[in-house]
Design an enzyme around this catalytic site. Structure first.
Site, PDB file in Angstrom:
ATOM      1  N   ARG A 121     -27.126   1.008   3.957  1.00 19.36           N
ATOM      2  CA  ARG A 121     -27.455  -0.422   4.150  1.00 19.36           C
ATOM      3  C   ARG A 121     -26.225  -1.300   4.360  1.00 19.36           C
ATOM      4  NH1 ARG A 121     -31.418  -0.038  -0.226  1.00 19.36           N
ATOM      5  NH2 ARG A 121     -33.367   0.625   0.742  1.00 19.36           N
ATOM      6  N   LYS A 143     -20.864  -8.237  16.505  1.00 16.56           N
ATOM      7  CA  LYS A 143     -22.008  -7.653  17.222  1.00 16.56           C
ATOM      8  C   LYS A 143     -21.794  -6.149  17.289  1.00 16.56           C
ATOM      9  CE  LYS A 143     -23.799 -11.267  20.192  1.00 16.56           C
ATOM     10  NZ  LYS A 143     -23.979 -11.743  21.579  1.00 16.56           N
ATOM     11  N   GLU A 185     -13.825 -10.038  31.266  1.00 11.95           N
ATOM     12  CA  GLU A 185     -14.210 -10.838  30.085  1.00 11.95           C
ATOM     13  C   GLU A 185     -13.287 -12.044  29.931  1.00 11.95           C
ATOM     14  OE1 GLU A 185     -16.783 -10.625  28.117  1.00 11.95           O
ATOM     15  OE2 GLU A 185     -17.519  -8.575  28.209  1.00 11.95           O
ATOM     16  N   LYS A 227     -13.224 -17.380  20.763  1.00  7.41           N
ATOM     17  CA  LYS A 227     -14.322 -16.636  20.140  1.00  7.41           C
ATOM     18  C   LYS A 227     -14.461 -17.013  18.672  1.00  7.41           C
ATOM     19  CE  LYS A 227     -17.024 -12.648  20.183  1.00  7.41           C
ATOM     20  NZ  LYS A 227     -17.360 -11.398  20.814  1.00  7.41           N
ATOM     21  N   GLU A 237     -26.041 -16.401  16.977  1.00  2.00           N
ATOM     22  CA  GLU A 237     -26.546 -16.808  18.288  1.00  2.00           C
ATOM     23  C   GLU A 237     -27.877 -17.540  18.182  1.00  2.00           C
ATOM     24  OE1 GLU A 237     -25.354 -13.842  21.229  1.00  2.00           O
ATOM     25  OE2 GLU A 237     -27.094 -14.393  22.396  1.00  2.00           O
ATOM     26  N   ARG A 242     -23.215 -19.532  20.848  1.00  3.71           N
ATOM     27  CA  ARG A 242     -22.687 -18.174  21.044  1.00  3.71           C
ATOM     28  C   ARG A 242     -23.257 -17.530  22.310  1.00  3.71           C
ATOM     29  NH1 ARG A 242     -21.309 -13.321  16.773  1.00  3.71           N
ATOM     30  NH2 ARG A 242     -20.531 -11.926  18.377  1.00  3.71           N
ATOM     31  N   ASN A 246     -22.128 -15.049  26.706  1.00  6.09           N
ATOM     32  CA  ASN A 246     -22.800 -14.064  27.561  1.00  6.09           C
ATOM     33  C   ASN A 246     -22.825 -14.490  29.023  1.00  6.09           C
ATOM     34  OD1 ASN A 246     -23.434 -12.244  25.497  1.00  6.09           O
ATOM     35  ND2 ASN A 246     -25.149 -13.530  24.876  1.00  6.09           N
ATOM     36  N   HIS A 249     -23.378 -11.981  31.771  1.00  7.14           N
ATOM     37  CA  HIS A 249     -23.865 -10.753  31.137  1.00  7.14           C
ATOM     38  C   HIS A 249     -25.302 -10.393  31.501  1.00  7.14           C
ATOM     39  CE1 HIS A 249     -20.143 -10.911  28.969  1.00  7.14           C
ATOM     40  NE2 HIS A 249     -20.457  -9.888  28.194  1.00  7.14           N
ATOM     41  N   HIS A 253     -25.518  -6.844  32.743  1.00  2.00           N
ATOM     42  CA  HIS A 253     -26.220  -5.741  32.060  1.00  2.00           C
ATOM     43  C   HIS A 253     -27.235  -5.087  33.000  1.00  2.00           C
ATOM     44  CE1 HIS A 253     -25.367  -7.278  27.683  1.00  2.00           C
ATOM     45  NE2 HIS A 253     -24.365  -6.612  28.197  1.00  2.00           N
ATOM     46  N   HIS A 266     -18.102  -2.225  32.035  1.00  2.00           N
ATOM     47  CA  HIS A 266     -18.750  -3.464  31.618  1.00  2.00           C
ATOM     48  C   HIS A 266     -18.060  -4.708  32.208  1.00  2.00           C
ATOM     49  CE1 HIS A 266     -20.902  -6.241  29.059  1.00  2.00           C
ATOM     50  NE2 HIS A 266     -19.781  -6.669  28.505  1.00  2.00           N
TER      51      HIS A 266
HETATM   52  N1  GLY Z   1     -19.778 -10.587  23.624  1.00  2.00           N
HETATM   53  C1  GLY Z   1     -20.489 -11.764  23.307  1.00  2.00           C
HETATM   54  C2  GLY Z   1     -20.564 -12.055  21.852  1.00  2.00           C
HETATM   55  O1  GLY Z   1     -19.894 -11.425  21.067  1.00  2.00           O
HETATM   56  O2  GLY Z   1     -21.313 -12.919  21.457  1.00  2.00           O
END
Ligand code: GLY
Length: 376
Positions: A121, A143, A185, A227, A237, A242, A246, A249, A253, A266
């Site tokens: 956990r 993330k 990025e 960040k 998010e 946040r 993206n 993205h 994706h 990526h």
């Molecule tokens: N890569 C986007 C984030 O960490 O929110």
């Protein structure tokens, strides 16, 4: 040393940025306190380069160390590899005082973080990112994820690391492709959130391409600072802030999924996704949507110029030469995949779109016909 704090109450931690700092990993771990055992997870590309220096630094601090090496590549972000790692942690009798150390790029970081988030956990993990992409983005913010065949990062958890140590010198050993992927990025941050940073990149393209160590240290620190600001305000998010990270993205994706994981890096997908997001904003602007009035042809050309000056693609036509085969990028297929993106709500298409230089918004409920149009 440049230290950037991530302020998250009891989950706060520091990003430490310093050249030649891999031999200090053990010191940073020991300073966290109450650590018994360390499990270093890395991949078979990174282990021969940096495994020894990091392992020695951990053992030198008197910590018990075990090392798990996974195959390099996106295919390792799978339930099978996660299952193997869970079993290894169990066999090693890893407990809540143990720390997982992720030494590698985004795959190692996301996977190790996911395994740490779920084992018993949740146990602590520490990030030592070795690619530009991981240093500027994926190692920070908690993330964690593995992929499903139908969608990248579809199974995961928010689980903050207990620390991040970044050595920008290791970026000198990256392949050109891995380095450029990280720049995808970097442009994302600049185009969507920081106009001054965008101009700094434009004015220093040659130094960036040549990997000038001073510019690289500045770039890594700037991205981590952006960040940190975002994650400290919107960890999970929920406010929409946040989600702006993206940018590029949702399209990116979809492209990665269609082309096949690991076949399109990526950051390349994010660069192409940013171009497509700008095209979509331009289309909405030309239909009179006031939110996008600053997104004109000059804006699009400016972003495209920076992306291509950094060696990244700006058209879907470049994909076959990048991946070495003709991918099935039928527009209907790509649109279907954008609706399974994690930003989608109740099947509606949501995108982060530019609204100015260094400014972006999460735009809800974009019409399918508008998304289809940008692929044509
Ligand atoms: N890569 C986007 C984030 O960490 O929110």
């Amino acid at each position: 040393m440049n230290v950037i704090p991530i302020e998250l109450g009891e989950r706060s931690y520091d990003i430490e940025i310093e050249s030649d700092s891999l031999s200090r990993v053990g010191v940073s771990l020991a300073s966290l306190g109450d650590a018994s055992r360390v499990v270093l997870i890395t991949d078979d590309n990174v282990e021969p380069l940096y495994g020894e220096v990091v392992s020695n630094s951990i053992v030198d601090r008197g910590l018990d160390l075990d090392v798990a090496v996974i195959p390099a590549g996106e295919e390792s972000k799978s339930i099978e590899v996660a299952y193997e790692l869970w079993n290894q942690l169990l066999n090693l009798k890893v407990d809540r005082r143990s720390i997982v150390v992720a030494l590698g790029g985004g795959v190692v970081g996301d996977l190790s973080g996911f395994v740490a988030a779920t084992y018993a956990r949740g146990i602590r993990y520490f990030q030592v990112p070795t690619t530009l992409l991981a240093q500027v983005d994926s190692s920070v913010g908690g993330k964690t994820a593995i992929d499903l065949p139908q969608g990248k990062n579809m199974v995961g958890a928010f689980h903050q690391p207990c620390g991040v140590l970044i050595d920008p010198i290791v970026l000198q050993s990256l392949s050109v492709e891995q380095y450029r992927a990280g720049l995808g990025e970097v442009v994302k941050y600049a185009a969507s959130l920081d106009a001054d940073f965008f101009e700094m990149l434009e004015n220093n393209v040659d130094s960036v391409v040549k990997r000038d160590p001073d510019i690289l240290a500045r770039i890594v620190a700037r991205c981590c600072q952006i960040k940190a600001n975002v994650v400290s305000q919107d960890e999970r998010e929920t406010s929409g802030l946040r989600a702006l990270l993206n940018y590029g993205h949702t399209f990116g994706h979809a492209l990665e999924t269609v082309v096949g994981y690991g076949k399109l890096l990526h950051g390349y997908a994010v660069a192409l996704g940013s171009v497509l997001a700008a095209k979509l904003a331009f289309r909405l602007a030309s239909r009179g949507d006031e939110r996008f009035k600053e997104i004109d042809q000059a804006w699009i050309v400016r972003q495209n110029n920076l992306i291509s000056a950094l060696g990244l693609p700006t058209t879907l036509q470049e994909l076959p030469s990048i991946v070495g085969f003709e991918p099935n990028i039928a527009p209907e297929n790509l649109v279907a995949l954008t609706s399974t993106d994690k930003k989608a709500v109740a099947g509606k298409l949501n995108f982060v779109l530019p609204v100015g230089l260094g400014k972006s918004e999460l735009v809800r409920d974009v019409a399918v016909e508008d998304v289809l149009a940008v692929f044509n």
